[in-house]
Design an enzyme around this catalytic site. Structure first.
Site, PDB file in Angstrom:
ATOM      1  N   TYR A 183       0.883  -1.212   0.182  1.00  0.00           N
ATOM      2  CA  TYR A 183      -0.154   0.292  -0.233  1.00  0.00           C
ATOM      3  C   TYR A 183       1.156   1.182   0.048  1.00  0.00           C
ATOM      4  O   TYR A 183       1.734   1.163   1.338  1.00  0.00           O
ATOM      5  CB  TYR A 183      -0.839  -0.229   0.632  1.00  0.00           C
ATOM      6  CG  TYR A 183      -1.775   1.630   1.717  1.00  0.00           C
ATOM      7  CD1 TYR A 183      -2.539   1.902   0.514  1.00  0.00           C
ATOM      8  CD2 TYR A 183      -2.072   1.682   2.466  1.00  0.00           C
ATOM      9  CE1 TYR A 183      -2.885   3.301   0.429  1.00  0.00           C
ATOM     10  CE2 TYR A 183      -2.791   3.015   3.281  1.00  0.00           C
ATOM     11  CZ  TYR A 183      -3.366   3.832   1.498  1.00  0.00           C
ATOM     12  OH  TYR A 183      -4.183   4.702   1.923  1.00  0.00           O
ATOM     13  N   SER A 184       0.324   2.342  -0.678  1.00  0.00           N
ATOM     14  CA  SER A 184       1.044   3.440  -0.978  1.00  0.00           C
ATOM     15  C   SER A 184       2.695   3.416  -0.853  1.00  0.00           C
ATOM     16  O   SER A 184       3.315   2.375  -2.304  1.00  0.00           O
ATOM     17  CB  SER A 184       1.355   3.962   0.326  1.00  0.00           C
ATOM     18  OG  SER A 184       1.477   5.249  -0.394  1.00  0.00           O
TER      19      SER A 184
END
EC number: 2.3.1.-
Length: 938
Positions: free
Chosen positions: A745-746
């Protein structure tokens, strides 16, 4: 060439005004029917030409004409159990000028069957009933019925009787046939389909699908279903094409027989509902060496229930391995009232995958029909584009009344003449229909509407080993005095009655799945034998009948027995708190969750008990107050040991020694197996963001990877390389060999990409790799930042401040020293949010230090190499990262295509980058994410 053939054919059939003329026209072609039957356990076929069918029907019409008491208004109710008999006697009644009505199979319950027969007798004005001698006992000896077995007709009729074939004189507006509805909402209704309506419908189908003279059609559904009559039988007739018929039982016992027959007859057009497509897919995957030439197949129509995109995608791949040239699965919408399918998709599954749909789009209307979506909240007003509402249809292929039922007719149409289908749906930007369930299959819990279809699909998508697929029914139930509807789930168990563990696990998974989607657990959960869940010929189970049986008490004894077994099993597996630490953990959970102590089993997951990512930190604070002597509890103790007993043991261990760093945090350790999902942290290095996502995988192990530095005496990673090697090593300690499923994520997308490369270099397969909303090129985002900028981004990411505040405060914050900057952020930030996260200046500083360390490690990072598979999940970007979602996807995230050996799949998700995994968006995100995993085969 093809165009001239089509035009010539269109002109030759354009003058037809009734079905008798259609059969006469077809009798001059080379086409015919092939019927399969089983004799002495051997499947054999018989072919009759359309010319022979016409002659045979003419002879049988003469026999019908000798039945006493017939008039020009008489209805002939046909009840047979073979397709050939229905077809032959249908045409006999049609040629003779009478009105045929096709009977549906009878239910086993004799009381219900008697009521059904008497209802039809009255509704159809005392029809003459034709059946075979062997089926006469099914009519229960009811003296009211005008029952004739055809064997007696054949033996007793005069040989020289004359008859006028009045069928050829029928007008386009005359009724051609009465088709019976399923009666799922009460007594069956009779739907009149007119000659012109049917001719318009089958020509519209042909135009929509591009069928041509010479295309072979295949049917395995009973002629009582409108799809069998119009989609196959009449459709083939108007092209002069061959049509093949087999009994459904031949395919249901061996679904590969379906593929064999498609090959044998070089079939171009056929029909199969979603449940049967699943059977075919399973059989093909279980028999990878099975060969067939399906190059002639143009259209595999599918309707009757929602088509799961993953199933369509996987089956399309299997069909292409066997010669299919294009996308042939055609999900469609149709009803008896619309002459079967009248709205179809011609781009399944590619369109659905691009749109990240769970259920296939249904496409556009055939010539002869129009559709609209009307607002539910504002009656009489069209719904906005993309807004879900009530599907209504109109046009020449749509019926105009129910036979002998003025009330039903009045309720079925709007004042301006549109038919109310009873379905909910929306029309997307491309003009394609998408369904959202039936209006009567909607459950309203505390004012929020939930689709039974979606809940049923969610339960079965978890691949729960304890239930039989396609026999799950979700209906509303409302106990006396209840302020709202509640959810009831009925399923058919796959486990043995004495397997109490499987029974318990199945109930747990179903309950958790429903709870995650709706916020409430099922009020009733009942395992029923398949014999009590009757299916229609298209595999549908009547929700209204299940609900009626549920509320009348038909299932009460089964429900009570199941509840008793589950209660006994829960008592058997319940483990009380014994040690001081276990009692402290139990006391903390009692206070925190407001539940009784006896409801807390030491071996249950704290997440199943009701702990979420948001209150995990508050639980730690509560627990620290309960312990004596007092100790500081790292959050990792709770994350790594998500049961009360394991937390207590870890606390006892930490009192005597320092625990070593472990990147792996088990968020969901499930016994059912499945490929584990490993989620790699964002730039903050912590994994709470994945707790809500993990909850949406009740039957899959889910692990998160946390960075080094949060625990006491943990040194920060010195480089990306060290981080990646550590993570890859620890992943393999949990799962020694692939296939692997990894998500980042990210900024964690960078780590996930590098970990996947390491695993693939070691000879392992990474079958699913996800970049959750971050591009491959990251150095330019981070190299010009410093610790203060990182602090601001962390505060924004943790939702302490919004993006506007982050931009406005940046110049001032850069003038402050570290401690003052931390204090200022907490002063201007959301105090309630800070309390919920137990954030003070010390903890906020630690998170910022870890994120800054990550920034330093990647400020010169350049992505290199390629992975085998990649899925990218797209949200709305921060304004500093891209102009809008389109710019973000095409120019930033789109660069991932340079780093993957195969096609990168992009998936649009709800929400903005920083909040896409939050409670408000997680259900939508999980739906898209799980569909992508299924398409990758994990």
């Amino acid at each position: 060439m093809v165009g001239s053939v089509v035009e010539a054919h269109r002109q030759s059939v354009g003058c037809l005004r009734n079905l008798s003329q259609l059969l006469a026209w077809a009798s001059n072609t080379s086409g015919g029917l092939i019927f399969y039957s089983r004799e002495d356990d051997v499947l054999t076929s018989t072919r009759i030409s359309y010319a022979e069918l016409l002659a045979d029907a003419g002879e049988k019409a003469r026999l019908i004409g000798q039945i006493t008491g017939l008039s020009s208004e008489s209805i002939i109710l046909l009840h047979f159990d073979t397709q050939r008999e229905v077809i032959e006697w249908f045409w006999a009644a049609t040629l003779a000028g009478y009105l045929p009505a096709i009977s549906t199979p009878f239910v086993d319950d004799t009381a219900r069957r008697k009521a059904h027969l008497l209802h039809l007798h009255a509704q159809l004005n005392q029809p003459v009933v034709l059946t075979s001698k062997r089926l006469v006992p099914e009519f229960l000896g009811l003296e009211e019925l005008r029952l004739h077995d055809v064997e007696s007709l054949l033996s007793s009729a005069a040989k020289d009787g004359l008859i006028q074939y009045l069928g050829v004189q029928k007008l386009a507006e005359d009724v051609a046939v009465l088709m019976l509805t399923s009666g799922s909402t009460g007594s069956a209704k009779a739907v009149p389909l007119r000659h012109g309506q049917l001719l318009t419908a089958i020509q519209g189908k042909s135009t929509h699908h591009g069928t041509l003279p010479g295309d072979v059609f295949y049917n395995w559904v009973g002629l009582d279903h409108v799809a069998s009559l119009t989609e196959i039988h009449l459709h083939a007739l108007i092209l002069g094409s061959d049509q093949v018929h087999t009994a459904a039982s031949e395919l249901l016992r061996n679904s590969l027989q379906f593929v064999r027959l498609l090959d044998t007859h070089k079939v171009a057009y056929t029909f199969a509902p979603n449940f049967f497509l699943t059977k075919v897919l399973d059989s093909l995957r279980e028999n990878p060496t099975f060969t067939a030439d399906l190059s002639s197949l143009k259209a595999l129509i599918s309707g009757g229930e929602s088509n799961v995109v993953v199933t369509c995608d996987k089956l399309t791949r299997e069909l292409r391995r066997r010669g299919v040239q294009a996308e042939v699965i055609r999900p469609g919408f149709g009803m008896t009232e619309t002459c079967a399918g009248s709205i179809y998709s011609r781009a399944c599954p590619s369109y659905d995958i691009r749109q990240s749909l769970e259920f296939a789009s249904l496409g556009s209307c055939i010539p002869g029909m129009h559709m609209r979506i009307m607002s539910i909240t504002e009656p009489g007003k069209l719904a906005a584009p993309g807004e879900s509402g009530e599907l209504q249809v109109a046009g020449p292929v749509v019926f105009d009344h129910y036979y002998n039922d003025e009330t039903a007719t009045r309720n079925a149409f709007t004042p301006d003449g549109w038919f109310i289908t009873g379905d909910l749906g929306w029309i997307d930007d491309a003009g394609n229909l998408n369904l959202a369930g039936r209006t009567k299959d909607t459950i309203i819990v505390n004012g929020v509407k939930w689709s039974s279809t979606e809940l049923e699909a969610a339960i079965e998508e978890e691949a729960v080993s304890g239930l039989v697929r396609s026999f799950t029914v979700v209906v509303p139930t409302r106990p006396p005095g209840s302020a709202t509807e509640e959810i009831a789930v009925v399923y058919s168990p796959a486990y043995a009655p004495e397997d109490y563990h499987a029974r318990y696990e199945t109930a747990q998974v179903i309950s958790k799945t429903v709870s995650l989607l709706t916020g409430t657990k099922p009020a009733r959960l009942i395992p029923l034998p398949q014999s009590l869940l009757e299916k229609s010929s298209l595999g549908k189970i009547s929700h209204s009948k299940v609900r009626a049986a549920l509320e009348s008490g038909e299932y009460a004894s089964i429900e009570r027995a199941d509840q008793l077994i589950l209660a006994q099993y829960r008592q058997f597996k319940w483990r009380p708190a014994k040690s001081d630490s276990e009692r402290a953990v139990q006391k903390a959970l009692v206070e925190f969750l407001q539940v009784p102590a006896e409801g807390i089993n030491m071996d249950d997951s704290i997440y199943d008990l009701g702990v979420s990512s948001l209150n995990l930190i508050l639980l730690r604070s509560t627990l620290q107050r309960m312990l004596d002597p007092k100790i500081d509890i790292p959050l990792s103790i709770i994350l790594n040991n998500p049961t009360p007993g394991a937390i207590a043991r870890s606390i006892d261990s930490s009192r005597s020694s320092l625990a070593g760093y472990n990147a792996i945090v088990p968020l969901q350790q499930h016994r059912h197996g499945g490929t584990p999902l490993f989620c790699i942290h964002p730039g903050s290095g912590e994994v709470l963001v994945f707790v809500a996502l993990a909850a949406h995988f009740p039957t899959r192990p889910v692990y998160a990877l946390r960075t080094r530095g949060y625990g006491s005496n943990e040194q920060l990673f010195g480089s990306i390389e060290e981080t990646v090697e550590t993570y890859a090593t620890q992943i393999r300690q949990v799962q020694p060999h692939g296939p692997y499923a990894i998500a980042g994520y990210s900024l964690g997308s960078t780590l996930a990409f590098e970990v996947a490369k390491v695993l693939e270099a070691q000879g392992e397969e990474v079958k699913f790799l996800a970049s959750i909303d971050y591009p491959p090129h990251i150095a330019h985002y981070v190299r010009d930042l410093n610790w203060t900028d990182v602090l601001l981004h962390i505060a924004f990411f943790l939702e302490l401040i919004d993006e506007k505040t982050m931009v406005e405060v940046t110049p001032y914050l850069h003038t402050l020293d570290r401690q003052t900057a931390l204090t200022h952020i907490l002063n201007i930030g959301d105090a309630e949010r800070a309390r919920a996260l137990a954030i003070d200046t010390k903890h906020l500083g630690l998170i910022s230090d870890i994120a800054e360390n990550f920034r330093v490690n990647v400020k010169t990072y350049k992505p290199q190499g390629k992975v085998q598979h990649l899925d990218v999940f797209v949200a709305d970007p921060p304004t500093y990262a891209a102009r809008d979602r389109k710019d973000w996807r095409e120019n930033k995230l789109g660069r991932w295509v340079d780093f993957c050996e195969t096609k990168v799949e992009f998936h649009d998700c709800p929400g903005i980058h920083a909040k896409m995994l939050n409670r408000e968006h997680i259900a939508g995100f999980a739906k898209v994410f799980k569909a992508a995993m299924r398409r990758r085969g994990v």
